[in-house]
Design a protein around this motif. Structure first.
Motif, PDB file in Angstrom:
ATOM      1  N   PHE A   1       0.837  -1.212   0.000  1.00 25.75           N
ATOM      2  CA  PHE A   1       0.000   0.000   0.000  1.00 25.75           C
ATOM      3  C   PHE A   1       0.872   1.262   0.000  1.00 25.75           C
ATOM      4  O   PHE A   1       0.650   2.177  -0.796  1.00 25.75           O
ATOM      5  CB  PHE A   1      -0.914   0.030   1.228  1.00 25.75           C
ATOM      6  N   TYR A   2       1.852   1.312   0.911  1.00 32.46           N
ATOM      7  CA  TYR A   2       2.690   2.523   0.982  1.00 32.46           C
ATOM      8  C   TYR A   2       3.399   2.757  -0.357  1.00 32.46           C
ATOM      9  O   TYR A   2       3.482   3.881  -0.850  1.00 32.46           O
ATOM     10  CB  TYR A   2       3.715   2.417   2.125  1.00 32.46           C
ATOM     11  N   ASP A   3       3.908   1.669  -0.945  1.00 36.24           N
ATOM     12  CA  ASP A   3       4.631   1.818  -2.223  1.00 36.24           C
ATOM     13  C   ASP A   3       3.682   2.282  -3.329  1.00 36.24           C
ATOM     14  O   ASP A   3       4.032   3.108  -4.168  1.00 36.24           O
ATOM     15  CB  ASP A   3       5.302   0.490  -2.627  1.00 36.24           C
TER      16      ASP A   3
ATOM     17  N   GLY B   1      -7.732   0.357   6.144  1.00 35.96           N
ATOM     18  CA  GLY B   1      -7.451  -0.744   7.066  1.00 35.96           C
ATOM     19  C   GLY B   1      -6.836  -1.885   6.269  1.00 35.96           C
ATOM     20  O   GLY B   1      -7.431  -2.371   5.308  1.00 35.96           O
ATOM     21  N   SER B   2      -5.629  -2.286   6.654  1.00 36.78           N
ATOM     22  CA  SER B   2      -4.952  -3.395   5.970  1.00 36.78           C
ATOM     23  C   SER B   2      -4.881  -4.529   6.988  1.00 36.78           C
ATOM     24  O   SER B   2      -3.839  -4.782   7.595  1.00 36.78           O
ATOM     25  CB  SER B   2      -3.569  -2.930   5.508  1.00 36.78           C
ATOM     26  N   MET B   3      -6.015  -5.156   7.193  1.00 33.71           N
ATOM     27  CA  MET B   3      -6.185  -6.021   8.368  1.00 33.71           C
ATOM     28  C   MET B   3      -6.829  -7.355   8.034  1.00 33.71           C
ATOM     29  O   MET B   3      -7.582  -7.470   7.067  1.00 33.71           O
ATOM     30  CB  MET B   3      -7.141  -5.343   9.360  1.00 33.71           C
ATOM     31  N   GLY B   4      -6.563  -8.314   8.879  1.00 29.85           N
ATOM     32  CA  GLY B   4      -7.315  -9.575   8.886  1.00 29.85           C
ATOM     33  C   GLY B   4      -7.145 -10.397   7.635  1.00 29.85           C
ATOM     34  O   GLY B   4      -6.161 -11.103   7.441  1.00 29.85           O
TER      35      GLY B   4
ATOM     36  N   GLN C   1      -0.887   8.484 -12.267  1.00 32.83           N
ATOM     37  CA  GLN C   1      -1.097   7.355 -13.173  1.00 32.83           C
ATOM     38  C   GLN C   1      -1.424   6.102 -12.351  1.00 32.83           C
ATOM     39  O   GLN C   1      -0.526   5.446 -11.813  1.00 32.83           O
ATOM     40  CB  GLN C   1       0.177   7.100 -13.967  1.00 32.83           C
ATOM     41  N   PRO C   2      -2.705   5.767 -12.255  1.00 34.97           N
ATOM     42  CA  PRO C   2      -3.106   4.633 -11.417  1.00 34.97           C
ATOM     43  C   PRO C   2      -2.380   3.331 -11.762  1.00 34.97           C
ATOM     44  O   PRO C   2      -2.103   2.526 -10.877  1.00 34.97           O
ATOM     45  CB  PRO C   2      -4.613   4.518 -11.691  1.00 34.97           C
ATOM     46  N   SER C   3      -2.043   3.132 -13.044  1.00 32.03           N
ATOM     47  CA  SER C   3      -1.401   1.852 -13.395  1.00 32.03           C
ATOM     48  C   SER C   3      -0.035   1.725 -12.724  1.00 32.03           C
ATOM     49  O   SER C   3       0.415   0.625 -12.392  1.00 32.03           O
ATOM     50  CB  SER C   3      -1.260   1.724 -14.908  1.00 32.03           C
ATOM     51  N   MET C   4       0.622   2.864 -12.465  1.00 34.43           N
ATOM     52  CA  MET C   4       1.931   2.799 -11.812  1.00 34.43           C
ATOM     53  C   MET C   4       1.793   2.348 -10.361  1.00 34.43           C
ATOM     54  O   MET C   4       2.668   1.684  -9.804  1.00 34.43           O
ATOM     55  CB  MET C   4       2.618   4.154 -11.883  1.00 34.43           C
ATOM     56  N   ALA C   5       0.665   2.730  -9.752  1.00 38.06           N
ATOM     57  CA  ALA C   5       0.432   2.322  -8.360  1.00 38.06           C
ATOM     58  C   ALA C   5       0.260   0.808  -8.289  1.00 38.06           C
ATOM     59  O   ALA C   5       0.807   0.135  -7.406  1.00 38.06           O
ATOM     60  CB  ALA C   5      -0.815   3.021  -7.822  1.00 38.06           C
TER      61      ALA C   5
END
Ligand code: PLP
Length: 385
Positions: free
Chosen positions: A274-276, A338-341, A367-371
């Motif tokens: 997520f952070y990246d 939330g990055s959970m469970g 550019q969403p594709s880069m994410a």
């Protein structure tokens, strides 16, 4: 329509756990319930990594906090409760309701107080009964990674050690016994991935002794010594939320099947993904210090001109993805995922795509594709162990 629940709890719950709630109702004063209660207690101990007794309460996380402090404190007890966000501030409030004199080292949102500030607070009165800290401040996305150093301070000043681990239990390292934590509070609806409504509290012998010495407990429903007594015969003092107990037991079985270490690694890899991904969208985490960034709550600042409500509504309407906004002073300034469970490659990918597209449509140049590419690169670590 079933949504992708990416708020920092409650979180997505598997069908297997939801189905467990259809188990027939049983007598809560029976051998069958005793077996269920002791299975849950045993599994909770394995998640808290403790030999201490664990009480299972029919209440959300705040009930676990109120039960702990309401059973431990009496008028005039001194308590140190560092404040660095909404939930640490609420922890102080719970202590005040229980009659304590609360000393509050404060830190700027997005950080935690220094160890010097904590020591100064512990030294400021002749005797501090407990240091109470929030491990993972869900309102900002800060994790206090100095629990071991805090333990040393607690020992030096002869206090008890209380940790609110509600948004992290089962999702990040929490070796309760190794850290010398006397009271540790968790909840069902976060990294354990069960429905909301259960709080789990581990209590050391020393904390139990301190609770026994409280002459006038302020609470009946939440008086923990009563729960210890009933646990001896495999019961709870009052009618438990049986269906939730069945669900929690199933969710804990799933934690066991996966293995705690593997689960914690999965949370850490998904958080990094997520952070990246957000970095690739040119979005900044609210928490500047990388060491303090949470593995379970990803807090991201809005770029200028993005309207929180419109953006999150778009994400919900077009992608069926729910994320949270900021709390109090941070309302409108950040969003939280939330990055959970149950968090996994698919949930991260879908959420990253949805956020990327929605924030672009909302006016952010990216550019969403880069994410997605950045997330996938990091997620490949999941497969290599
Ligand atoms: N403490 C922390 C760190 C939390 O994240 C939360 C809920 O998000 C709470 C306490 C309160 O828990 P509940 O809403 O389950 O009562």
């Amino acid at each position: 329509m079933k949504k992708l629940v990416m708020i920092p709890g409650p979180t997505n719950v598997s069908d297997r756990v939801m189905w467990a709630m259809l188990s027939p109702i049983i007598n809560h004063r029976s051998h069958d319930f005793g077996e269920l209660y002791s299975a849950i207690e045993k599994r909770c101990k394995n998640v808290f990594l403790t030999k201490n007794e664990v009480v299972v309460l029919s209440a959300s996380g705040t009930g676990g906090v109120d039960a702990s402090l309401g059973s431990l404190l009496q008028d005039g007890d001194n308590l140190v409760v560092p404040s660095f966000g909404e939930f640490s501030s609420r922890l102080g409030d719970s202590a005040r309701y229980s009659g304590a004199n609360v000393i509050v080292p404060e830190a700027k949102l997005g950080t935690v107080p220094s160890l010097d500030e904590i020591e100064k607070a512990l030294k400021s009165v002749p005797k501090v009964k407990a240091l109470c800290v929030v491990y993972n401040e869900t309102s900002t996305g800060v994790t206090w990674r100095k629990l071991r150093e805090l333990k040393e301070l607690v020992e030096k000043y002869g206090a008890l050690y209380v940790v609110d681990a509600i948004s992290v239990l089962g999702g990040d390292s929490l070796p309760v016994d190794d850290l010398g934590v006397d009271i540790c509070i968790g909840a069902s609806q976060k990294c354990i991935a069960a429905p909301p409504g259960i709080a789990m509290v581990s209590v050391s012998d020393e904390a139990k002794k301190a609770m026994d010495e409280v002459k006038t407990p302020r609470t009946q429903y939440f008086h923990l010594p009563k729960y210890f007594k009933y646990a001896e015969i495999g019961e709870t003092p009052y009618t438990p939320a049986l269906s939730l107990f069945f669900a929690l037991n199933e969710a804990l079985k799933m934690v066991e099947e996966e293995g705690l270490e593997k689960r914690i690694r999965r949370h850490s890899h998904c958080a990094k993904a997520f952070y990246d991904a957000f970095e690739a969208l040119d979005l900044k985490p609210f928490v500047e210090n990388k060491e303090m960034r949470s593995n379970t709550v990803i807090g991201i600042l809005y770029p200028q001109g993005i309207d929180d409500k419109k953006f999150r509504t778009l994400l919900d309407d077009k992608f069926g993805i729910l994320i949270a906004g900021g709390f109090g002073a941070l309302k409108g300034k950040m969003f939280r995922v939330g990055s959970m469970g149950e968090i996994n490659e698919k949930l991260v990918s879908n959420t990253v795509s949805g956020i990327g597209e929605s924030i672009k449509v909302s006016g952010h140049n990216c550019q969403p594709s880069m994410a997605l590419e950045a997330a996938w690169k990091t997620l490949s670590m999941l497969h290599s162990g």
